[in-house]
Design an enzyme around this catalytic site. Structure first.
Site, PDB file in Angstrom:
ATOM      1  N   LYS A  12       0.840  -1.215   0.000  1.00 22.57           N
ATOM      2  CA  LYS A  12       0.000   0.000   0.000  1.00 22.57           C
ATOM      3  C   LYS A  12       0.865   1.251   0.000  1.00 22.57           C
ATOM      4  O   LYS A  12       0.601   2.202  -0.732  1.00 22.57           O
ATOM      5  CB  LYS A  12      -0.857   0.051   1.276  1.00 22.57           C
ATOM      6  CG  LYS A  12      -2.052  -0.837   1.318  1.00 22.57           C
ATOM      7  CD  LYS A  12      -2.849  -0.455   2.576  1.00 22.57           C
ATOM      8  CE  LYS A  12      -3.941  -1.413   2.887  1.00 22.57           C
ATOM      9  NZ  LYS A  12      -4.685  -1.045   4.107  1.00 22.57           N
ATOM     10  N   ASP A  70      -8.455   1.516   4.542  1.00 26.30           N
ATOM     11  CA  ASP A  70      -8.894   0.180   4.912  1.00 26.30           C
ATOM     12  C   ASP A  70      -9.513  -0.448   3.672  1.00 26.30           C
ATOM     13  O   ASP A  70     -10.276   0.211   2.957  1.00 26.30           O
ATOM     14  CB  ASP A  70      -9.896   0.225   6.066  1.00 26.30           C
ATOM     15  CG  ASP A  70      -9.950  -1.113   6.789  1.00 26.30           C
ATOM     16  OD1 ASP A  70      -8.880  -1.692   7.057  1.00 26.30           O
ATOM     17  OD2 ASP A  70     -11.061  -1.594   7.093  1.00 26.30           O
ATOM     18  N   GLY A 156      -0.706  -8.933  -1.548  1.00 24.18           N
ATOM     19  CA  GLY A 156      -1.985  -9.406  -1.026  1.00 24.18           C
ATOM     20  C   GLY A 156      -2.692 -10.354  -1.986  1.00 24.18           C
ATOM     21  O   GLY A 156      -2.123 -11.357  -2.436  1.00 24.18           O
ATOM     22  N   ASP A 158      -3.633  -9.722  -5.018  1.00 23.19           N
ATOM     23  CA  ASP A 158      -3.448  -9.352  -6.429  1.00 23.19           C
ATOM     24  C   ASP A 158      -3.316 -10.558  -7.377  1.00 23.19           C
ATOM     25  O   ASP A 158      -3.877 -10.535  -8.476  1.00 23.19           O
ATOM     26  CB  ASP A 158      -2.216  -8.444  -6.608  1.00 23.19           C
ATOM     27  CG  ASP A 158      -2.510  -7.005  -6.201  1.00 23.19           C
ATOM     28  OD1 ASP A 158      -3.692  -6.676  -5.989  1.00 23.19           O
ATOM     29  OD2 ASP A 158      -1.544  -6.212  -6.105  1.00 23.19           O
ATOM     30  N   HIS A 183      -9.350  -0.097  -6.893  1.00 27.08           N
ATOM     31  CA  HIS A 183     -10.076   0.474  -5.752  1.00 27.08           C
ATOM     32  C   HIS A 183      -9.254   1.615  -5.115  1.00 27.08           C
ATOM     33  O   HIS A 183      -9.755   2.700  -4.891  1.00 27.08           O
ATOM     34  CB  HIS A 183     -10.356  -0.640  -4.737  1.00 27.08           C
ATOM     35  CG  HIS A 183      -9.181  -1.548  -4.509  1.00 27.08           C
ATOM     36  ND1 HIS A 183      -8.643  -2.312  -5.518  1.00 27.08           N
ATOM     37  CD2 HIS A 183      -8.393  -1.769  -3.424  1.00 27.08           C
ATOM     38  CE1 HIS A 183      -7.591  -2.971  -5.057  1.00 27.08           C
ATOM     39  NE2 HIS A 183      -7.412  -2.649  -3.787  1.00 27.08           N
TER      40      HIS A 183
HETATM   41  P1  ITT Z   1      -2.684  -1.492   7.280  1.00 30.75           P
HETATM   42  O1  ITT Z   1      -3.941  -1.739   8.091  1.00 30.75           O
HETATM   43  O2  ITT Z   1      -1.483  -1.251   8.136  1.00 30.75           O
HETATM   44  O3  ITT Z   1      -2.873  -0.461   6.221  1.00 30.75           O
HETATM   45  P2  ITT Z   1      -3.237  -4.139   6.227  1.00 30.75           P
HETATM   46  O4  ITT Z   1      -2.514  -5.017   5.249  1.00 30.75           O
HETATM   47  O5  ITT Z   1      -3.622  -4.776   7.549  1.00 30.75           O
HETATM   48  O6  ITT Z   1      -2.328  -2.850   6.464  1.00 30.75           O
HETATM   49  P3  ITT Z   1      -6.050  -3.838   5.654  1.00 30.75           P
HETATM   50  O7  ITT Z   1      -6.470  -3.904   7.078  1.00 30.75           O
HETATM   51  O8  ITT Z   1      -6.733  -2.842   4.783  1.00 30.75           O
HETATM   52  O9  ITT Z   1      -4.493  -3.540   5.514  1.00 30.75           O
HETATM   53  O10 ITT Z   1      -6.185  -5.312   5.077  1.00 30.75           O
HETATM   54  C1  ITT Z   1      -6.430  -5.528   3.768  1.00 30.75           C
HETATM   55  C2  ITT Z   1      -6.024  -6.920   3.331  1.00 30.75           C
HETATM   56  O11 ITT Z   1      -6.303  -6.961   1.929  1.00 30.75           O
HETATM   57  C3  ITT Z   1      -4.561  -7.260   3.471  1.00 30.75           C
HETATM   58  O12 ITT Z   1      -4.415  -8.650   3.600  1.00 30.75           O
HETATM   59  C4  ITT Z   1      -3.956  -6.822   2.155  1.00 30.75           C
HETATM   60  O13 ITT Z   1      -2.835  -7.594   1.799  1.00 30.75           O
HETATM   61  C5  ITT Z   1      -5.108  -7.025   1.191  1.00 30.75           C
HETATM   62  N1  ITT Z   1      -5.121  -5.941   0.209  1.00 30.75           N
HETATM   63  C6  ITT Z   1      -5.295  -4.609   0.458  1.00 30.75           C
HETATM   64  N2  ITT Z   1      -5.193  -3.907  -0.673  1.00 30.75           N
HETATM   65  C7  ITT Z   1      -4.957  -4.793  -1.660  1.00 30.75           C
HETATM   66  C8  ITT Z   1      -4.729  -4.671  -3.030  1.00 30.75           C
HETATM   67  O14 ITT Z   1      -4.705  -3.488  -3.633  1.00 30.75           O
HETATM   68  N3  ITT Z   1      -4.506  -5.783  -3.740  1.00 30.75           N
HETATM   69  C9  ITT Z   1      -4.506  -6.985  -3.149  1.00 30.75           C
HETATM   70  N4  ITT Z   1      -4.691  -7.201  -1.845  1.00 30.75           N
HETATM   71  C10 ITT Z   1      -4.906  -6.109  -1.096  1.00 30.75           C
END
Ligand code: ITT
Length: 199
Positions: A12, A70, A156, A158, A183
């Site tokens: 991110k 999020d 993630g 992807d 998104h």
């Molecule tokens: P932060 O809260 O510290 O930002 P996080 O990875 O815990 O990091 P989220 O709570 O938003 O973030 O969790 C989202 C999940 O979805 C996480 O497993 C990511 O790897 C995945 N994810 C988020 N954005 C994505 C994207 O653009 N493409 C693929 N997977 C994504």
């Protein structure tokens, strides 16, 4: 102007660095401000509230204007799972590769037309000491692939998410194309002019 990107997810952080590059901002990471080990507890029931929790907590802890996101992933055939907590899908202690395999495992035998899914990203922008938080949202529709792709890019989910109108996953279409249609890209396109007005 300084802006803290409040995420512990390196994927991110990298995308935000690219998406906000057109603005004269000094972007800071959690590590840059000594908060690299600080995880905000995400316990809300909406993406909006979780994004707000993160942005507010990191803004308060750092003293910098902070952007946090999020992200949710919703698969129709699984009644909307993984939902707002895709990072926890499958249970604690799994790697992302194992979470992706869990998702593919739940969809074995499901035809392409029934594999519809969507990513949603809510970005929250918080200023230390101020209670009004700016919130924007971007959605990207698509489907879950039959198998993981080996594009090797992205992060993630992807490798298993094929955006609508494409035949390849987010991992395969490349960073620039993902950022244009994703998104997060759509949410970032809404936050850029708002940040621009504050500079
Ligand atoms: P932060 O809260 O510290 O930002 P996080 O990875 O815990 O990091 P989220 O709570 O938003 O973030 O969790 C989202 C999940 O979805 C996480 O497993 C990511 O790897 C995945 N994810 C988020 N954005 C994505 C994207 O653009 N493409 C693929 N997977 C994504």
């Amino acid at each position: 102007m300084d802006l803290l990107i409040g995420t512990s997810n390196a994927g991110k952080l990298h995308e935000f660095e690219v998406m906000l590059a057109s603005l004269p901002l000094r972007l800071l990471s959690l590590k840059d401000v000594g908060l690299g080990d600080v995880e905000v507890e995400e316990n809300a029931t909406t993406l909006e509230d979780n994004a707000r929790l993160k942005a507010e907590a990191y803004a308060k802890a750092s003293g910098y204007q902070t952007l946090a996101d999020d992200t949710g992933l919703y698969v129709d055939a699984l009644d909307g799972a993984p939902g707002i907590y895709p990072a926890r899908y499958g249970g604690p202690g799994l790697t992302m590769a194992q979470r992706r395999q869990k998702l593919l495992g739940e969809l074995v035998g499901v035809a392409d037309e029934q594999r519809m899914a969507a990513f949603a990203c809510v970005i929250a922008l918080a200023e230390p000491g101020k209670s009004d938080i700016t919130i924007v949202k971007g959605v990207c529709k698509g489907r879950i692939a039959q198998a993981e792709s080996d594009g090797g890019r992205g992060f993630g989910y992807d490798p298993v998410f094929i955006p609508e109108g494409y035949t390849q996953s987010f991992s395969d279409i490349g960073e620039d194309e993902k950022n244009r249609i994703s998104h997060r890209g759509r949410a970032a396109a809404l936050i850029v002019p708002i940040l621009g007005e504050r500079i």
